[in-house]
Design a protein around this motif. Structure first.
Motif, mmCIF file in Angstrom:
data_model
loop_
_atom_site.group_PDB
_atom_site.id
_atom_site.type_symbol
_atom_site.label_atom_id
_atom_site.label_comp_id
_atom_site.label_asym_id
_atom_site.label_seq_id
_atom_site.Cartn_x
_atom_site.Cartn_y
_atom_site.Cartn_z
ATOM 1 N N GLU A 1 -16.621 -0.518 -7.821
ATOM 2 C CA GLU A 1 -15.083 -0.393 -7.440
ATOM 3 C C GLU A 1 -14.498 0.753 -8.453
ATOM 4 O O GLU A 1 -13.303 1.098 -8.159
ATOM 5 C CB GLU A 1 -14.171 -1.647 -7.647
ATOM 6 C CG GLU A 1 -14.532 -2.496 -8.782
ATOM 7 C CD GLU A 1 -15.668 -3.036 -9.151
ATOM 8 O OE1 GLU A 1 -16.018 -2.917 -10.356
ATOM 9 O OE2 GLU A 1 -16.402 -3.443 -8.604
ATOM 10 N N GLN B 1 -13.782 -7.295 -6.036
ATOM 11 C CA GLN B 1 -13.260 -6.751 -4.986
ATOM 12 C C GLN B 1 -11.918 -5.892 -5.183
ATOM 13 O O GLN B 1 -11.431 -5.211 -4.341
ATOM 14 C CB GLN B 1 -12.466 -7.951 -4.088
ATOM 15 C CG GLN B 1 -13.314 -8.788 -3.456
ATOM 16 C CD GLN B 1 -12.750 -9.917 -2.786
ATOM 17 O OE1 GLN B 1 -11.852 -9.610 -2.257
ATOM 18 N NE2 GLN B 1 -13.567 -10.974 -2.934
ATOM 19 N N VAL B 2 -11.434 -5.471 -6.475
ATOM 20 C CA VAL B 2 -10.541 -4.528 -6.992
ATOM 21 C C VAL B 2 -11.257 -3.216 -6.788
ATOM 22 O O VAL B 2 -12.182 -2.675 -7.170
ATOM 23 C CB VAL B 2 -10.078 -4.911 -8.225
ATOM 24 C CG1 VAL B 2 -9.386 -3.710 -8.657
ATOM 25 C CG2 VAL B 2 -9.570 -6.027 -8.646
ATOM 26 N N ARG B 3 -10.361 -2.412 -6.197
ATOM 27 C CA ARG B 3 -10.686 -0.874 -5.956
ATOM 28 C C ARG B 3 -9.857 -0.057 -6.620
ATOM 29 O O ARG B 3 -8.538 -0.298 -6.230
ATOM 30 C CB ARG B 3 -11.008 -0.796 -4.458
ATOM 31 C CG ARG B 3 -11.939 -1.533 -3.824
ATOM 32 C CD ARG B 3 -13.251 -1.253 -4.084
ATOM 33 N NE ARG B 3 -14.525 -1.954 -3.319
ATOM 34 C CZ ARG B 3 -15.018 -2.933 -4.033
ATOM 35 N NH1 ARG B 3 -14.701 -3.273 -5.295
ATOM 36 N NH2 ARG B 3 -15.972 -3.723 -3.122
ATOM 37 N N MET C 1 -6.067 1.070 -4.746
ATOM 38 C CA MET C 1 -5.265 0.194 -3.893
ATOM 39 C C MET C 1 -3.997 -0.058 -4.445
ATOM 40 O O MET C 1 -3.655 0.343 -5.422
ATOM 41 C CB MET C 1 -6.266 -1.206 -3.952
ATOM 42 C CG MET C 1 -6.137 -1.762 -5.235
ATOM 43 S SD MET C 1 -7.377 -3.380 -5.385
ATOM 44 C CE MET C 1 -7.046 -4.257 -4.009
ATOM 45 N N SER C 2 -2.747 -0.593 -3.643
ATOM 46 C CA SER C 2 -1.631 -0.673 -3.952
ATOM 47 C C SER C 2 -1.481 -1.823 -4.951
ATOM 48 O O SER C 2 -2.183 -2.710 -4.878
ATOM 49 C CB SER C 2 -0.866 -0.980 -2.773
ATOM 50 O OG SER C 2 -0.839 -2.063 -1.806
ATOM 51 N N ARG C 3 -0.290 -2.061 -5.643
ATOM 52 C CA ARG C 3 -0.021 -3.031 -6.489
ATOM 53 C C ARG C 3 0.193 -4.318 -5.646
ATOM 54 O O ARG C 3 -0.252 -5.366 -6.074
ATOM 55 C CB ARG C 3 1.260 -2.839 -7.253
ATOM 56 C CG ARG C 3 1.942 -3.893 -8.138
ATOM 57 C CD ARG C 3 3.181 -3.694 -8.837
ATOM 58 N NE ARG C 3 3.374 -4.841 -9.548
ATOM 59 C CZ ARG C 3 4.294 -4.632 -10.664
ATOM 60 N NH1 ARG C 3 4.857 -3.604 -11.117
ATOM 61 N NH2 ARG C 3 4.475 -5.906 -11.243
ATOM 62 N N ALA D 1 -1.377 -5.065 -2.725
ATOM 63 C CA ALA D 1 -2.855 -5.435 -2.312
ATOM 64 C C ALA D 1 -3.631 -6.035 -3.706
ATOM 65 O O ALA D 1 -4.270 -7.070 -3.758
ATOM 66 C CB ALA D 1 -3.587 -4.318 -1.870
ATOM 67 N N LEU D 2 -3.346 -5.657 -4.957
ATOM 68 C CA LEU D 2 -3.631 -6.059 -6.110
ATOM 69 C C LEU D 2 -3.379 -7.436 -6.338
ATOM 70 O O LEU D 2 -4.094 -8.407 -6.658
ATOM 71 C CB LEU D 2 -3.578 -5.147 -7.290
ATOM 72 C CG LEU D 2 -4.163 -5.633 -8.597
ATOM 73 C CD1 LEU D 2 -5.871 -5.536 -8.541
ATOM 74 C CD2 LEU D 2 -3.885 -4.633 -9.806
ATOM 75 N N LEU E 1 -4.539 -10.130 -4.208
ATOM 76 C CA LEU E 1 -5.984 -10.616 -4.567
ATOM 77 C C LEU E 1 -6.041 -11.343 -5.667
ATOM 78 O O LEU E 1 -6.431 -12.566 -5.958
ATOM 79 C CB LEU E 1 -6.496 -9.434 -4.712
ATOM 80 C CG LEU E 1 -8.345 -9.288 -4.941
ATOM 81 C CD1 LEU E 1 -9.135 -9.826 -3.683
ATOM 82 C CD2 LEU E 1 -8.753 -7.936 -5.162
ATOM 83 N N SER F 1 -0.561 3.774 -6.456
ATOM 84 C CA SER F 1 -1.997 3.104 -6.078
ATOM 85 C C SER F 1 -2.600 3.010 -7.817
ATOM 86 O O SER F 1 -2.097 3.827 -8.712
ATOM 87 C CB SER F 1 -2.777 4.260 -5.571
ATOM 88 O OG SER F 1 -2.788 5.489 -5.979
#
Length: 120
Positions: free
Chosen positions: A26, A43-45, A48-50, A52-53, A56, A109
């Motif tokens: 990632e 799963q952190v990539r 990704m947006s805050r 989305a983070l 998760l 992002s």
């Protein structure tokens, strides 16, 4: 975790600077023991947006500056490679980018991240 002093954080980050982190698929640097790495962190990539983070990992436990988020993930990580001193494991996520003059600009992002010892 929410009450960690910013100077302690600087010391902890500088203490892990000599470690040889492995890079996850990632794009996050991994400084802690593989066996303690939570599936959610895997799963952190980057990119990704805050939102989305935080979906998760939940809300950040600490944010010393706009665009810099710390998430406690549990477990005890060594403060440095081969060290017997331990601190809480967690993910540091940065949404800041830096201009040529060094000024930080917060973006939408994830720009960089690492997982390992983040507090005592």
């Amino acid at each position: 975790m929410k009450n960690i002093h910013p100077m302690l954080f600087v010391l902890l980050v500088s203490g892990t600077a000599g470690c040889h982190p492995r890079m996850g698929a990632e794009g996050c640097a991994m400084h802690g023991p593989e066996r303690l790495l939570p599936e959610q962190v895997r799963q952190v990539r980057l990119g990704m947006s805050r939102d989305a983070l935080e979906q998760l990992l939940g809300p950040a436990d600490y944010s010393p500056a706009e665009g810099l988020l710390y998430f406690s993930t549990g477990g005890d990580c060594p403060l440095a490679e081969g060290s017997e001193r331990l601190a809480s494991c967690g993910l540091v996520a940065e949404f800041r980018d830096y201009r040529a003059d060094g000024e930080a600009v917060v973006g939408a992002s994830l720009r960089s991240c690492w997982w390992g010892a983040i507090g005592e």
